[in-house]
Design a protein around this motif. Sequence first.
Motif, PDB file in Angstrom:
ATOM      1  N   ASN A   1       0.813  -1.247  -0.016  1.00 12.57           N
ATOM      2  CA  ASN A   1       0.114  -0.010  -0.082  1.00 12.57           C
ATOM      3  C   ASN A   1       0.711   1.284   0.053  1.00 12.57           C
ATOM      4  OD1 ASN A   1      -2.271  -1.681   0.060  1.00 12.57           O
ATOM      5  ND2 ASN A   1      -3.047  -1.214   2.164  1.00 12.57           N
ATOM      6  N   ASP A   2       2.087   1.066   0.246  1.00 14.38           N
ATOM      7  CA  ASP A   2       3.046   2.307   0.299  1.00 14.38           C
ATOM      8  C   ASP A   2       3.568   2.569  -1.080  1.00 14.38           C
ATOM      9  OD1 ASP A   2       4.755   4.325   0.923  1.00 14.38           O
ATOM     10  OD2 ASP A   2       6.053   3.054   2.035  1.00 14.38           O
ATOM     11  N   ILE A   3       3.177   3.873  -1.601  1.00 13.47           N
ATOM     12  CA  ILE A   3       3.706   3.944  -2.995  1.00 13.47           C
ATOM     13  C   ILE A   3       4.832   4.946  -3.261  1.00 13.47           C
ATOM     14  CG2 ILE A   3       1.393   3.112  -4.003  1.00 13.47           C
ATOM     15  CD1 ILE A   3       0.998   6.022  -4.488  1.00 13.47           C
ATOM     16  N   GLU A   4       5.080   5.459  -2.144  1.00 15.24           N
ATOM     17  CA  GLU A   4       5.949   6.740  -1.952  1.00 15.24           C
ATOM     18  C   GLU A   4       7.281   6.137  -2.405  1.00 15.24           C
ATOM     19  OE1 GLU A   4       6.735  10.639  -1.821  1.00 15.24           O
ATOM     20  OE2 GLU A   4       4.861   9.878  -1.167  1.00 15.24           O
ATOM     21  N   GLY A   5       8.021   6.983  -3.409  1.00 15.94           N
ATOM     22  CA  GLY A   5       9.354   6.648  -3.886  1.00 15.94           C
ATOM     23  C   GLY A   5       9.412   5.424  -4.587  1.00 15.94           C
ATOM     24  N   LYS A   6       7.989   4.814  -5.100  1.00 12.74           N
ATOM     25  CA  LYS A   6       8.306   3.595  -5.668  1.00 12.74           C
ATOM     26  C   LYS A   6       7.904   3.466  -7.042  1.00 12.74           C
ATOM     27  CE  LYS A   6       7.460   0.434  -1.809  1.00 12.74           C
ATOM     28  NZ  LYS A   6       6.438  -0.357  -1.017  1.00 12.74           N
ATOM     29  N   THR A   7       8.525   2.740  -7.829  1.00 11.31           N
ATOM     30  CA  THR A   7       8.032   2.643  -9.482  1.00 11.31           C
ATOM     31  C   THR A   7       7.528   1.459 -10.050  1.00 11.31           C
ATOM     32  OG1 THR A   7      10.266   1.840  -9.962  1.00 11.31           O
ATOM     33  CG2 THR A   7       9.905   4.479  -9.844  1.00 11.31           C
ATOM     34  N   LEU A   8       6.990   1.689 -10.844  1.00  7.88           N
ATOM     35  CA  LEU A   8       6.167   0.238 -11.662  1.00  7.88           C
ATOM     36  C   LEU A   8       7.192   0.032 -12.716  1.00  7.88           C
ATOM     37  CD1 LEU A   8       2.576  -0.178 -12.979  1.00  7.88           C
ATOM     38  CD2 LEU A   8       4.623  -0.970 -14.223  1.00  7.88           C
ATOM     39  N   LEU A   9       7.688  -1.363 -12.601  1.00  9.42           N
ATOM     40  CA  LEU A   9       8.355  -2.036 -13.569  1.00  9.42           C
ATOM     41  C   LEU A   9       7.526  -3.321 -13.942  1.00  9.42           C
ATOM     42  CD1 LEU A   9      11.738  -1.916 -11.381  1.00  9.42           C
ATOM     43  CD2 LEU A   9      10.970  -0.614 -13.401  1.00  9.42           C
TER      44      LEU A   9
END
Length: 790
Positions: A309-317
């Motif tokens: 649920n934590d999307i901060e600073g994350k990217t979609l690969l």
Amino acid sequence: MAGLAQEELNYPVVRYGPETFTASWVSHPDIAGGEDRAVMFRNTFIVKDSTQDLIINISADNHYFLYVNGRFITHGPQLSDIQHYKYETLNLKDFIRNGSNVLALKVVNFGKRRFLGMQSIFTSVMVNGVTENAKSLNTTGAGDSWRCLLDNSYTANEVVWRGTGEKAIVGGFYANNPTDIVDFNAYPTGWEMPGYDDAEWQRTEFFENASSMGGSIAYLLEPRNLPLLSWDTEAMGSIVRSTEIGTTNFPVSGTLTIEPHSTSTLLIDQKYVTNGFPELVFSKGRRASIRINYAENLFGPNQEKGDRNDIEGKTLLGYYDLITSNGKEQQKFIPNWMRTYRFIELEITTKEEALTLNSFINHRSRTTLPSYAQFISDNELYNEIFEICKRTVDICTQDYFLSDAYYETMQYVGDTKIHALIWEAMSGNADHTRNAIRQFHHSRDADGNILGAYPLRSTFIYPTYSLVWISMIADHYKTTGDKNFIHTYKDGIVHTLAGFERNMNPKHLVKKTPYRYFIDWYTGPNNGSGTATNNDGENSAVVSLHYVHALQLAAQLFSKIGDTQTATTYTQRATTIKKAVYDLCYDTERKLFAERPDKTVYDQHTNIMAILTDAIAPDKQQALLVRILNDKDLLQATYYYRFYLFKAIEKINAPELFHLAQRPWEQMVYDHMTTTLERFESAEKPTRSEVHPWSASPAYFYFNYLAGIKSVKNNFEEVRIAPVFGILNTIDGLLPTPKGAIAFSLSKKDSQLTAQITLPKNITGNLIWQGTVIDLKHGAHTYTLKPKNQ
């Protein structure tokens, strides 16, 4: 498009076999072979009486999408092999009208990198008219009324997972289909609709005959033996991150316009993992590019996952589709193969014209067999584990059992053994199980090896999985009591065990083979990529005990059909190997089994299998199990192999150990996962798949062990309910069975059991509580039991 009302007419009983086929396989005259291509086919025909049945058989290589008068009907065929190639049988009466009608087909060949489970000969289609009014729809390639067009808008987009360049996915091996590159400037818009002008399209060309009688030059056809897949409308989640200025409710509602000469990125969170065929409708935006990226999770800077649920600073690969707009209104993109995702990221680059996103929904794909099991306990952790396990098996039960929904989508034997049991608990239906067992049987080689996954267009052989196939037959018999099922496969069982016997050395342990034994995803310096030691499994105690387990199960099966001679032979051989494992691998000081005779490696797996096979005396099994659960220095059983750990707990009836064995699933809940992981995280081998049914076994044991509901005769004609609870105090639920659903509410207080049970009228059985046994009554009743000696 709402959920389909269409049904497979040959399920569950075959009514329209291939004996009377008069159609042929046809193709486009310019198809060269197995190149990635999409081909459109159209047939305009006249109906005089639309109230009459209009029944067809249909199949294609690789995959087809069927439309009638512009309405999507279904897609297929069901996955199988060339010698058992499937066709669907459909009644199109509800979709036609008096006068002119159009049957339209898109046939896709995914090219050289197509899904490893997809066998193929040539891009082609076969439509056979069953009823007289459907004969004009026969494909013949010689004067038929079909026309065809190469769809030059489509190119297969290979998902890069190896080599030196940039990778499209994280985690290695990819065996799913390529994704799509579609340029709508070359797309024949409206091709599936009545009134479309196909005068310039070409005539079809004959490829091969469709008759399967006495063999075939191409495909040996068989009717589909499972229901059609769903096409249910599922709303997309909300945009949670965007480069756009301002607020929008798209895609939940409304539209979204992207200004000219701009680049925008929109991240959508579905909040749970799902799969299907997403549909994006968009307008204008000539020459704009839309890249649709799909992923089960987001990654941090070092490819860590953490809290989903934590999307901060994350990217979609992840894999993606790439679309180019032609500037027209209401362009519609639906991918040519199923997509799996929790997160979708739209990357949009516009040129001289604004682009409007009109709508974005998903057409969810599942088997249409209902999955309606329920489980609620007084422990919320268990409830959440149940939900993520159930969602995983629901997603991965298509027209075969998927190993995972994103990376491979193959039907592996080891995975399927577990998946099948869970699915039967969720649905009360074993048709997928029987289909899988039969398909694995079709895969055997001359040495008796079952291919590790099947259907398959390559060769994966894991000799241990051949043994698992035998255990699947034993599982099915234990539930159903069907002796005919044993007779169907008894020769295959003999063949497989004889083949595995050639792997044994004079010590009565396994030797090296040209193939790879697979036990679990081990970690550590000795990791053998499926075995605990990097020596090709030579002298492996756990592999040897898996052979023992298969011999023991086969002996039980042959005993049931009266073949006592074969049963005795297998029992004696199992006893010899068990003794060798004990003599060579049991460490009397540590009171543990080592993984091999040099006693340099110790794992949970060998000791689990020693309990299941009685390689150690029954009175020592509980102490051994407690020891391995508390010894952190042992190589650990991961999610997959903990199915066998739960079986060992069940065997010695130690429910107090269940919670300890289930601990690894707790982290999934804490990380807000909505489906189950493939394997434990490790620095050397980060996990990849997040929709892996082999890791969903707790849900099965919640019913089978903690609630204690088992079939003891003829596929739930008679049941035994003997709850053990573990750390739980209350268990409520609904267990589907072939005889109807069993509703139950179980609670314990001190030593007393209170059970509210609703039993269907055609099920009998007993309720058992600490030695007290009472008969169950039909209908809804409440029972209060105390231990036998109170």
